[in-house]
Structure formats: C-alpha cells, structure tokens
Design an enzyme around this catalytic site. Structure first.
Site, PDB file in Angstrom:
ATOM      1  N   THR A 152       0.919  -1.249   0.216  1.00 11.56           N
ATOM      2  CA  THR A 152       0.139  -0.084  -0.038  1.00 11.56           C
ATOM      3  C   THR A 152       1.080   1.161  -0.103  1.00 11.56           C
ATOM      4  O   THR A 152       0.459   2.271  -0.770  1.00 11.56           O
ATOM      5  CB  THR A 152      -0.878  -0.076   1.204  1.00 11.56           C
ATOM      6  OG1 THR A 152      -1.640  -1.147   1.251  1.00 11.56           O
ATOM      7  CG2 THR A 152      -1.653   1.309   1.051  1.00 11.56           C
ATOM      8  N   ASP A 200      -3.969   6.099   6.685  1.00  9.60           N
ATOM      9  CA  ASP A 200      -3.205   7.113   6.858  1.00  9.60           C
ATOM     10  C   ASP A 200      -2.199   7.293   5.842  1.00  9.60           C
ATOM     11  O   ASP A 200      -1.847   8.257   5.329  1.00  9.60           O
ATOM     12  CB  ASP A 200      -2.446   7.406   8.238  1.00  9.60           C
ATOM     13  CG  ASP A 200      -1.813   6.077   8.768  1.00  9.60           C
ATOM     14  OD1 ASP A 200      -1.633   5.190   7.867  1.00  9.60           O
ATOM     15  OD2 ASP A 200      -1.250   6.177   9.893  1.00  9.60           O
TER      16      ASP A 200
END
EC number: 3.1.3.1
Length: 550
Positions: free
Chosen positions: A81, A164
């Site tokens: 990611t 985040d």
C-alpha cells in the site's frame, strides 16, 4: 454552509448511480479547475476487467467516456500500500520516493522492535511501528500538489483517505489538509490542527451512521454464482453481505460503508472549501480503502468483493453527479496502489489445485533459527524480516566472518526451497540499472531495483513463486489473502482519466502509475523536469493533437 455540507454528505453516499450518455461537448482548451485523483486500494486490473460489463455508475463513466489504460503497472516488486501510493502522485518509483515497503527495519534504531512504519515519525518519543505519530517525513520527493503549490501558493491541496499512509503519500508534506479514518471517532489528521467545523460535521454524520445497524446489502445478479462458502483454516468466507450490528466499527471499516463515507467527506470538502472555483487549479486526492480491507478479510472472488465493486461503482457515480451538479470543471484520474490475489482455498476449488500457502519455515523467525543451527552461531536473532517474503536483514552484531557464513547458509537454504522463485542480494540489486522500457517486459531483478533504496532495503530480497500465498495460515493475521508479490496479479492496475468532453479511447499496452503525475501536470501547464521523475506524460487526446505538448 454546514447545513449544506450535511446535505451533501448524505446525498453523496446515497444517490443511485445514473447511466451516463455517450455524447459530450468538446473538452475545454483551458486547464481544469480541479484535479480529482482517486486511488482504490487493491483494485487490480483483473478485478476491474472482471466486472466491467456490469458497471452502471462512476466506473461506467470513466471506462466509456474516458481514456482507459487497462494495463497499468505498479512496476516495482514491493506491491504494498505505501509504496504504491507513493508512486501515484509523485511520478516516481519507490527507489526514488524512498517508500520501499509498508514497513522496513532500521537495525541501528534504539527501540527493540527495529521496525519502522512508512508513515511514522520514529524520532518522536515512545514511537513504535504500531503506536506512532503519522508523518510524511519518509517521503523524499514532492507530490503533484506540492509542485502545484510551489508554482502557485494559492493552490489548495487536500487529501482524504481511509488509511493514513494513503492520505499522506498522495497529499505530501505541504498539503493544506490531510485526513484519514482514524477509528470510531472518525477522521483525523497528522497536521495537529484543531478539528475544523467541516470535519466535525463529517465525524458527526459518521457517528450517526455507525450507531445504526446495517442489515447488509442485496446481492447483485452478477454475484450470484460466487455465493458459496470457502473455509480457510478456522475462517469461512464467500457468502457475506456486510451485515453489522450498531456500533460495530470493524464491520463499518471492512465494508462498502467506509468508501461511501470517504467519498461523502471529499464531496463536502470540495463544496465547503470551494475547491475548483478560483483562478488557480486545486487538487484533492481520495484514497478508497475498503476494497483492500475486504480483499484481505474475504478474498477477491466471493460475494463480499463482488458487492464491494458494485457499491464502489454506485458511490463513484453519486460523487461525480454531485460535482456535475455544482458545475465544476474537473478532471478525474483513478488507479490503484497494487492488485491482489484470491485465497488459495477458493482457487483450489476453481480449477487451480497448485495454489498453496507459504511454508512456515520461510518466516523470518523460523529461518533465523534454522540458520543458527546450520552455522552454530547462537545467542542472537540472525535474520530480521517482516514476513515470509520481501526484505531480509542480517543482524548488525555479526562479525564480517559470521555475516559471510550466515549469508551463504541463508542463500543455500532459500534457493533450495521449492516455494522460492529467487533470492537477490543487495549487491546484485544495486548493480542493476533502473528499469526502462515497457513495464510488462521488466525482469524480476529490474522490478526489485525499482523499489530498492540502499539506506532502507534489506541484505536479501526473497521472492516466492507464483501462486504461493505469503500468509502461512489464514488465521494468523485474521486475513485470508494478501498481495506484495512481483507477479502481475499484484502489479497490474487500471489507470483511467476523464474530463467532460474528452474523447474516449483505450490503450491496451502497458503504462506505469509513475506516468500519472507528468500527464496531469501537462493538463495544467505545470513544467516538471524529466530528470526529477521516472514517469512520462501520456497523451490523452485521441488521434491528432497532443496533451503533452504544453
């Protein structure tokens, strides 16, 4: 204004998708006023194409009216990611962004676990990879928003995401606002600013929704054939509808509800901040994380993933309709940070009996113990790693002779293992030139070089064979499936562009996510030195003309 924002939040998350007509006016010659950059976490090229015929909402608009690159690539080997998001709006591969993985080891760090999270500031007192202050400190290059703001300080740069690391890597350190879903309390930011009224209203609406149960989503017709249970260890998946009880935050987060809320937040932010309504071009990046959470928890081929793609299409349609209603001149880019692979147990049921889970002997702890026994070097952890694939680090306390002995033993053991495709040393990777040419033609070591950083990468890079899932047991992490391999299931992602009046075409040849920044920069006339990025501008004008000529 907040009353209007609340209405926008409810509308953006609930409007039915409307089919888009094929006829559009010509694209304006002037730069768009708003860039909307969307990353759908774990939205592989395979998943995109599997359901393409069923799109009726936002994905239909992008695929039928936009410019479609169905064979986009996150070219690097570390298909996770954080690295993936670091490429999308920087024009650079992880070797340049510095984001080589979701986490890496710093064996010189004072803290015991030595693991550094990609979006943490480990210099903060008490920081750990699991409990940290989020920060963009590890990102070494500017994002598109950062470059836009440097050229024109009036530019507004906003980033909203479910994670985040997605929000931070797409927004960058100079973004005006960066928000992500921080837990049941709603969206939070690393900026340390007081929660503005807009975000307070978003969090209030989320709390109201979370307080209500969800009876689950109806099963679309295209999902009916996928509705059968699959057992992976102690976990059974494949028949879910995302029903949850009131207050069940995990159920909310691992469901289409999360993406709906994130898109509603983005729509409200655009309206409340009047993005795209001033002289300059503004940018908002949106990280939609539910597809990834669902892929990990349930796999990519059950009713859960099928429902998610259907809901994603609908929610994107409602979101775009809202922007159209507001009369905005905007351009959309949609891609993914990486692909994904379904769980072996379902693959074995569906014509792939060779699918398997990784041998526990390849986990770093087991590997370290085996090497200690072979070399007779005891009393310390010889090998550090974050899983049974990826970077491996030799302990800093080894003497030169011990390190040579440990490396030789480790290479021999790994290269003899039937599930291992190859193992590269850091010297081999460092000596390899950065890849060039079509990303589909890169060798494994070129893929490895694209995500190699001499300060952060390991001493060895372990790559498993195709069709070996790097989770030993489904119950180990509560996950049944994952990504992170160098194979096309994890590297290939769609890359889509849309603007009102843009003439549709499809280019089936391979391009990179690093090409996105120069492509969008050209649309707004923003010069980007070619030696500062890895990507190239993609011409979005069908036939004659060149959008990269500016």
């Amino acid at each position: 204004m907040l009353k209007n924002v609340a209405a926008a939040l409810l509308l953006a998350a609930s409007l039915p998708a409307m089919a888009q007509g094929p006829v559009q006016p010509a694209a304006p010659a002037t730069p768009p006023k708003l860039i909307v950059a969307i990353s759908v976490d774990q939205f592989s090229a395979d998943l995109f194409s599997e359901y393409r015929q069923y799109y009726t909402g936002g994905l239909r608009r992008l695929t039928e009216q936009g410019v479609v690159f169905p064979r986009g690539y996150q070219g690097h080997a570390a298909t996770e990611t954080c690295p993936g998001h670091s490429t999308i709006l920087t024009g650079s591969r992880p070797a340049r962004t510095g984001i080589i993985a979701n986490s890496w080891f710093d064996l010189n760090a004072a803290r015991a676990d030595k693991l550094v999270y990609c979006a943490e500031d480990e210099t903060q007192p008490g920081s750990s990879s699991a409990d940290y202050q989020a920060s963009p400190v590890h990102l070494r290059v500017p994002t598109l928003g950062g470059r836009m703001k440097a050229a024109n300080p009036a530019t507004r740069v906003v980033s909203v995401a479910g994670k985040d690391r997605a929000a931070i890597m797409m927004g960058g350190p100079t973004a005006d606002q960066v928000w992500w879903l921080g837990g049941p309390q709603g969206y939070v930011s690393y900026k340390g600013v007081a929660t503005p009224p807009l975000v307070a209203k978003v969090n209030e609406v989320m709390a109201q929704r979370l307080a209500q149960p969800n009876p689950g989503f109806e099963l679309p017709p295209q999902c009916a054939a996928k509705d059968f249970p699959v057992k992976a260890g102690s976990i059974t998946v494949g028949t879910g509808r995302f029903a949850r009880e009131a207050g069940d935050y995990k159920g909310f987060r691992v469901s289409p509800e999360q993406d709906a809320m994130t898109l509603a937040f983005a729509a409200a932010a655009i309206e409340a901040m009047a993005l795209g309504r001033q002289a300059q071009t503004d940018i908002i990046s949106i990280g939609l994380s539910a597809t990834d959470y669902i892929g990990h928890a349930y796999g990519t081929e059950g009713t859960e993933s099928c429902i998610q793609v259907d809901r994603l299409d609908r929610e994107l349609g409602a979101f775009f309709d809202r922007l159209d209603k507001d009369g905005l001149d905007y351009v959309v880019m949609l891609t993914a940070d990486h692909g994904g692979h379904d769980l072996p147990e379902r693959h074995r049921l569906n014509a792939m009996p060779m699918e398997q889970r990784v041998d526990k002997a390849l986990t770093p702890k087991a590997l370290s113990a085996a090497i200690a026994e072979k070399t007779g070097i005891s009393g310390k952890r010889l090998i550090w790693g974050d899983g049974p694939a990826g970077d491996l680090y030799f302990d800093k306390g080894l003497t030169a002779a011990q390190r040579t002995k440990v490396e030789a033993a480790t290479l021999a053991l790994l290269r003899a293992h039937p599930q291992v495709q190859t193992v590269f040393t850091r010297a081999e990777i460092a000596a390899t030139p950065s890849p060039s040419g079509p990303p589909e033609s890169w060798s494994l070591i070129e893929e490895a070089r694209a995500s190699f950083d001499p300060q952060r990468s390991g001493d060895l890079l372990l790559l498993l064979k195709p069709r070996v899932m790097s989770i030993p047991e489904a119950a180990v992490m509560g996950y049944v499936a994952t990504h992170g391999s160098p194979w096309d299931t994890d590297r290939r992602v769609p890359i889509l562009f849309w603007r009102k009046g843009l003439v549709h075409f499809e280019q089936p040849l391979g391009v990179e996510t690093a090409d996105i920044l120069p492509t969008l920069a050209a649309l707004i006339g923003l010069p980007v030195p070619k030696d500062q990025i890895d990507g190239r501008c993609l011409d979005l004008i069908a036939g004659d003309g060149d959008s990269c000529a500016n």
